[in-house]
Design a protein around this motif. Structure first.
Motif, PDB file in Angstrom:
ATOM      1  N   ASP A  52     -58.174  14.493 -35.975  1.00 21.41           N
ATOM      2  CA  ASP A  52     -58.808  15.286 -37.034  1.00 21.41           C
ATOM      3  C   ASP A  52     -60.318  15.373 -36.864  1.00 21.41           C
ATOM      4  N   ASP A  53     -60.930  14.317 -36.293  1.00 23.16           N
ATOM      5  CA  ASP A  53     -62.382  14.319 -36.114  1.00 23.16           C
ATOM      6  C   ASP A  53     -62.816  15.045 -34.843  1.00 23.16           C
ATOM      7  N   GLY A  54     -61.847  15.631 -34.116  1.00 22.95           N
ATOM      8  CA  GLY A  54     -62.163  16.396 -32.913  1.00 22.95           C
ATOM      9  C   GLY A  54     -62.112  15.585 -31.631  1.00 22.95           C
ATOM     10  N   ASN A  55     -61.973  14.281 -31.711  1.00 20.30           N
ATOM     11  CA  ASN A  55     -61.888  13.448 -30.513  1.00 20.30           C
ATOM     12  C   ASN A  55     -60.536  13.622 -29.831  1.00 20.30           C
ATOM     13  N   ASN A  56     -60.566  13.588 -28.500  1.00 20.34           N
ATOM     14  CA  ASN A  56     -59.331  13.584 -27.730  1.00 20.34           C
ATOM     15  C   ASN A  56     -58.795  12.162 -27.687  1.00 20.34           C
ATOM     16  N   ALA A  57     -57.502  12.031 -27.821  1.00 24.00           N
ATOM     17  CA  ALA A  57     -56.877  10.715 -27.807  1.00 24.00           C
ATOM     18  C   ALA A  57     -55.687  10.734 -26.855  1.00 24.00           C
ATOM     19  N   GLU A  58     -55.477   9.582 -26.250  1.00 24.73           N
ATOM     20  CA  GLU A  58     -54.320   9.385 -25.385  1.00 24.73           C
ATOM     21  C   GLU A  58     -53.617   8.120 -25.847  1.00 24.73           C
ATOM     22  N   PHE A  59     -52.314   8.188 -25.944  1.00 20.59           N
ATOM     23  CA  PHE A  59     -51.510   7.039 -26.350  1.00 20.59           C
ATOM     24  C   PHE A  59     -50.513   6.739 -25.238  1.00 20.59           C
ATOM     25  N   LYS A  60     -50.500   5.489 -24.829  1.00 23.30           N
ATOM     26  CA  LYS A  60     -49.614   5.053 -23.750  1.00 23.30           C
ATOM     27  C   LYS A  60     -48.533   4.155 -24.338  1.00 23.30           C
ATOM     28  N   TYR A  61     -47.293   4.594 -24.223  1.00 23.63           N
ATOM     29  CA  TYR A  61     -46.132   3.874 -24.734  1.00 23.63           C
ATOM     30  C   TYR A  61     -45.391   3.270 -23.541  1.00 23.63           C
ATOM     31  N   THR A  62     -45.122   1.980 -23.592  1.00 25.36           N
ATOM     32  CA  THR A  62     -44.373   1.324 -22.526  1.00 25.36           C
ATOM     33  C   THR A  62     -43.030   0.873 -23.093  1.00 25.36           C
ATOM     34  N   PHE A  63     -41.964   1.311 -22.434  1.00 27.56           N
ATOM     35  CA  PHE A  63     -40.600   1.002 -22.860  1.00 27.56           C
ATOM     36  C   PHE A  63     -39.920   0.138 -21.804  1.00 27.56           C
ATOM     37  N   ASN A  64     -39.045  -0.767 -22.253  1.00 28.80           N
ATOM     38  CA  ASN A  64     -38.293  -1.583 -21.301  1.00 28.80           C
ATOM     39  C   ASN A  64     -37.044  -0.834 -20.844  1.00 28.80           C
ATOM     40  N   GLU A  65     -36.194  -1.516 -20.072  1.00 30.27           N
ATOM     41  CA  GLU A  65     -35.019  -0.868 -19.499  1.00 30.27           C
ATOM     42  C   GLU A  65     -33.989  -0.450 -20.544  1.00 30.27           C
TER      43      GLU A  65
END
Length: 110
Positions: A52-65
């Motif tokens: 919302d504030d205009g910043n770019n964001a990246e989210f990294k999700y790590t999943f197991n088997e």
């Protein structure tokens, strides 16, 4: 006590979020990408969005088997933060349950 046991059980066995659910983020107007890659026995999901504030964001999700979320990391600007870590959450719940049991034991003995 049942609540603590339920919380520990959920911390260990609940998927929290599945890789399939990440794809739903693309329906949101501020999300631009959802990418997946396999890394040894884990699946990495990376989402990109504009906050919302205009910043770019990246989210990294790590999943197991078994497709259980094991870690979630955010990268906003130059700042990275671990938002969720399954092992840390499990240890917290174990500690809370242990303290509850110790308190009960002290009350019964003392």
């Amino acid at each position: 006590m049942n609540r603590f046991i339920d919380e520990l059980y959920n911390a260990i066995y609940s998927p929290k979020l599945t890789p399939q659910e990440l794809l739903g983020n693309l329906k949101m107007q501020n999300y631009t990408e959802v990418n997946f890659q396999k890394c040894e026995n884990t699946l990495i999901g990376i989402t990109k969005c504009v906050l919302d504030d205009g910043n770019n964001a990246e989210f990294k999700y790590t999943f197991n088997e078994t497709n259980h979320l094991i870690q979630l990391e955010s990268n906003i600007g130059n700042q990275s933060e671990i938002l969720y870590d399954r092992e840390v959450e499990i240890k917290k719940k174990e500690h809370e349950l242990k303290n509850l049991l110790m308190d009960r034991f002290k009350n019964e003995v003392g």
